[in-house]
Design an enzyme around this catalytic site. Structure first.
Site, PDB file in Angstrom:
ATOM      1  N   THR A  76      -5.699-114.817  60.024  1.00  0.00           N
ATOM      2  CA  THR A  76      -5.606-116.240  60.225  1.00  0.00           C
ATOM      3  C   THR A  76      -5.699-116.898  58.868  1.00  0.00           C
ATOM      4  OG1 THR A  76      -6.295-117.568  62.074  1.00  0.00           O
ATOM      5  CG2 THR A  76      -7.916-117.162  60.548  1.00  0.00           C
ATOM      6  N   SER A 118     -13.725-116.295  67.024  1.00  0.00           N
ATOM      7  CA  SER A 118     -14.798-116.136  66.036  1.00  0.00           C
ATOM      8  C   SER A 118     -14.677-117.162  64.918  1.00  0.00           C
ATOM      9  CB  SER A 118     -14.729-114.743  65.421  1.00  0.00           C
ATOM     10  OG  SER A 118     -14.896-113.778  66.410  1.00  0.00           O
ATOM     11  N   ARG A 158      -7.728-124.481  70.696  1.00  0.00           N
ATOM     12  CA  ARG A 158      -7.485-123.098  71.062  1.00  0.00           C
ATOM     13  C   ARG A 158      -6.333-122.992  72.049  1.00  0.00           C
ATOM     14  NH1 ARG A 158      -8.492-118.268  68.776  1.00  0.00           N
ATOM     15  NH2 ARG A 158      -9.553-116.785  70.116  1.00  0.00           N
ATOM     16  N   GLY A 173     -10.214-113.586  59.498  1.00  0.00           N
ATOM     17  CA  GLY A 173     -10.731-112.218  59.580  1.00  0.00           C
ATOM     18  C   GLY A 173     -11.236-111.799  60.945  1.00  0.00           C
TER      19      GLY A 173
HETATM   20  N1  GLU Z   1      -7.928-114.727  66.716  1.00  0.00           N
HETATM   21  C1  GLU Z   1      -9.063-114.703  65.859  1.00  0.00           C
HETATM   22  C2  GLU Z   1     -10.165-115.583  66.376  1.00  0.00           C
HETATM   23  O1  GLU Z   1      -9.900-116.615  66.902  1.00  0.00           O
HETATM   24  C3  GLU Z   1      -8.702-115.207  64.543  1.00  0.00           C
HETATM   25  C4  GLU Z   1      -7.886-114.235  63.852  1.00  0.00           C
HETATM   26  C5  GLU Z   1      -8.346-114.162  62.433  1.00  0.00           C
HETATM   27  O2  GLU Z   1      -8.982-114.986  61.984  1.00  0.00           O
HETATM   28  O3  GLU Z   1      -8.089-113.267  61.722  1.00  0.00           O
HETATM   29  O4  GLU Z   1     -11.298-115.246  66.268  1.00  0.00           O
END
Ligand code: GLU
Length: 605
Positions: A414, A481, A116, A501
């Site tokens: 993502t 997430s 991360r 997502g």
């Molecule tokens: N930044 C999001 C996360 O880490 C991921 C973005 C996505 O998956 O669309 O939860």
């Protein structure tokens, strides 16, 4: 479908150059032209020797190429990820972060890497406040302020050093080639570019790269990224330290601290405070995976700083007491929605970066806690959101404690990839630059976008009276997430999957798992099934096929409230079939369909 990735990758470039409308220079004449089509895509493939599934055919082919050359699932995962950095540059790349989950066939264990992004050391909880008020989300997205220290290069390096068979230089080769020769622009790429056009125009380096000749790239044209080819070549040769301590690190820091916005633009782009020291001190972290037992299977996921493993795990524990295989479709969806609602209430209160928060990971995954939460669910009524969290350290009988707070907003984009190899190793890897197009800021001359991952922090607590474990802090990782998941039976792989997502990742993974494990859907159909997503909000989001189905009225009669979401997630997965073959599966339709391939195709799915 069997194909030589090497031929097809370059082939696609050559032929599309032929049909190109002039956005790209002609591809190398060293590659013969055979067919005018971009690489063929199939959402499912079955066979031996290993498997790769991603959203993109060029990227999947890069992973297959590395498997064919003796690489393992880890090598293939990095090769696929690097290729996605070329063909899916708005979701993935050197400028972002992610979470890598690996099943090691020799030891029968699951390991993970938390790659991360981190906040600058100077950050505190006021990072996204101006005059005491939270910044407008869109202003924060397109800024240096939202850029965290990238974790993707360190993730690749850690994974390859620890479990790989190939060098970084070797696995970056296919991606370097795609970047140099170009890839064929498809509808999804064009529409993602269009969605970003306005802000991309304001950054000359981004405009030059993604709006060739000042225009949206045409579908069927070839997009090349020679800067990224050079960057991959350099990182392969010098190692990822180049991005953490070398000239590339200096370029990243300079770009964040002084975003190279067009002087003619009136866009206000807030700088970030990332320093050379922030980059130097970055570490990808090896973490214990989360684990729950679900109907005799072991489900492994990503521990905090992602909320993926704990939230999917808690929801599975809640669902376990219901025989979902016998439930009607409406009962199944009702239970799934309510379990998600509860798990999100608990996620919001308890999960953040464990270096800063005392996260009760073990207790959140305890069956006792899940049982104390499950008993809130009724068959004839719907829980009210925002639902208050429970206390996993004191799982009292059937209750919520504390104060309810709504789920804070997260961006959604993502990419997820899944790989497997001939030795039985498996990787589920989700990587991101956060929004589609990240911060919109390309590092000049380097060919990649910087993330806006820090907007995954809460800008301010949703309710000042409720503790928020996800406020910014120095060197802190914003809560994710991301939910790469690997399922084992008696230590042997059964399946692996994940999705993009934002916060919907969790519900997509949960729904796909239950679709496959409980509802008996083939993996590719569990992935294709229309999705619902409840995240402790008044309304549950439904994709059009559910929105338009009679199931909606049935569920509304119980008290469910719905709103339409045109598309949720873009999952990929692999499954080990009982006869030892691999099955790779991807989306049939979402994001234009994904790409599943195996090394040696054999028989029908
Ligand atoms: N930044 C999001 C996360 O880490 C991921 C973005 C996505 O998956 O669309 O939860």
């Amino acid at each position: 479908m069997r194909r030589s990735s090497r031929r097809n990758v370059s082939l696609a470039a050559v032929l599309a150059a032929v049909v190109s409308v002039g956005a790209a220079a002609p591809a190398s004449s060293a590659h013969p032209a055979h067919s005018p089509a971009p690489p063929p895509k199939s959402p499912v493939a079955v066979g031996y020797g290993g498997a790769v599934s991603s959203v993109d055919a060029d990227a999947t082919a890069a992973g297959i190429e590395v498997l064919r050359e003796g690489g393992n699932a880890v090598d293939a995962a990095v090769a696929t990820a690097a290729a996605l950095g070329v063909t899916e540059p708005y979701s993935a790349g050197l400028g972002g972060g992610g979470y890598f989950v690996y099943y090691d066939a020799r030891s029968h264990t699951v390991r993970t890497i938390d790659g991360r992004e981190t906040a600058p050391r100077s950050a505190d909880s006021s990072l996204f406040l101006e005059n005491g008020k939270p910044l407008d989300f869109a202003d924060a997205v397109t800024s240096g302020l939202s850029v965290g220290t990238p974790g993707t290069p360190a993730t690749w390096d850690t994974a390859l050093h620890t479990w790989g068979r190939k060098s970084l230089r070797q696995v970056l080769k296919p991606a370097e080639r795609i970047a140099r020769d170009g890839f064929v622009v498809d509808e999804t790429f064009r529409s993602q570019t269009a969605g970003n056009e306005e802000r991309f125009r304001d950054f000359p380096a981004t405009r030059k790269l993604f709006l060739p000749g000042g225009k949206l790239p045409e579908v069927g044209s070839v997009l090349r990224n020679p800067d990224l080819a050079r960057t991959y070549e350099e990182v392969g040769r010098k190692g990822v330290d180049e991005l953490y301590r070398g000239e590339l690190a200096e370029d990243v820091v300079r770009t964040v601290r002084n975003p190279p916005v067009d002087p003619a633009s009136d866009r206000v782009v807030r700088p970030g405070d990332l320093t050379a020291k922030d980059l130097r001190s970055y570490r990808a972290l090896r973490r214990e995976p989360t684990k729950v037992d679900y109907r005799g299977l072991d489900v492994y996921g990503m521990a905090p700083s992602s909320s993926g493993g704990t939230t999917v795990g808690e929801a599975l524990n809640i669902l376990e007491s219901t025989d979902l295989s016998r439930a009607s479709e409406a009962q199944y969806l009702h239970r799934y929605i309510e379990a998600s609602r509860i798990a999100f209430a608990d996620r919001g209160r308890w999960v953040g970066d464990p270096a800063f928060e005392d996260v009760p990971t073990k207790q959140l995954l305890g069956q006792r806690f899940a049982d104390a939460r499950e008993c809130l669910i009724r068959d004839d009524a719907v829980l009210t959101s925002p639902l208050a969290p429970g206390d996993p350290r004191h799982p009292g009988a059937c209750r919520s404690t504390g104060k309810a707070a709504p789920t804070t907003y997260e961006g959604e984009n993502t990419t997820h990839l899944t790989t497997a190899d001939r030795w039985g190793n498996v990787v589920a890897y989700t990587l991101t630059i956060e929004q589609t197009g990240g911060s919109g800021i390309t590092v000049p001359g380097r060919g990649f976008l910087l993330n806006n991952e820090l907007t995954d922090f809460s800008f301010a607590p949703a309710d000042p009276a409720v503790h928020d474990p996800n406020l910014p802090g120095p060197g802190k990782r914003p809560r994710s997430s991301i939910s790469p998941t690997i399922v084992l039976r008696h230590g042997e792989p059964v399946l692996a999957l994940g999705s993009p997502g934002g916060a919907t990742i969790i519900t997509t993974v949960l729904q796909t798992l239950t679709g496959k494990l409980d509802r008996g859907l083939p993996l590719v159909d569990a992935i294709a099934a229309p999705r619902a997503s409840q995240r402790n909000a008044a309304a549950t989001e439904l994709e059009p096929a559910l929105w338009n189905s009679p199931l909606r009225a049935k569920l509304e009669s119980l008290g469910h409230v719905f709103k339409l979401n045109p598309e949720i997630g873009a999952a990929t997965g692999v499954q080990r079939l009982p006869d030892g073959r691999w099955l790779a599966a991807a989306e049939k339709e979402r994001r234009g369909g994904g790409s599943a391939m195996v090394v040696r195709p054999s028989g029908r799915p």
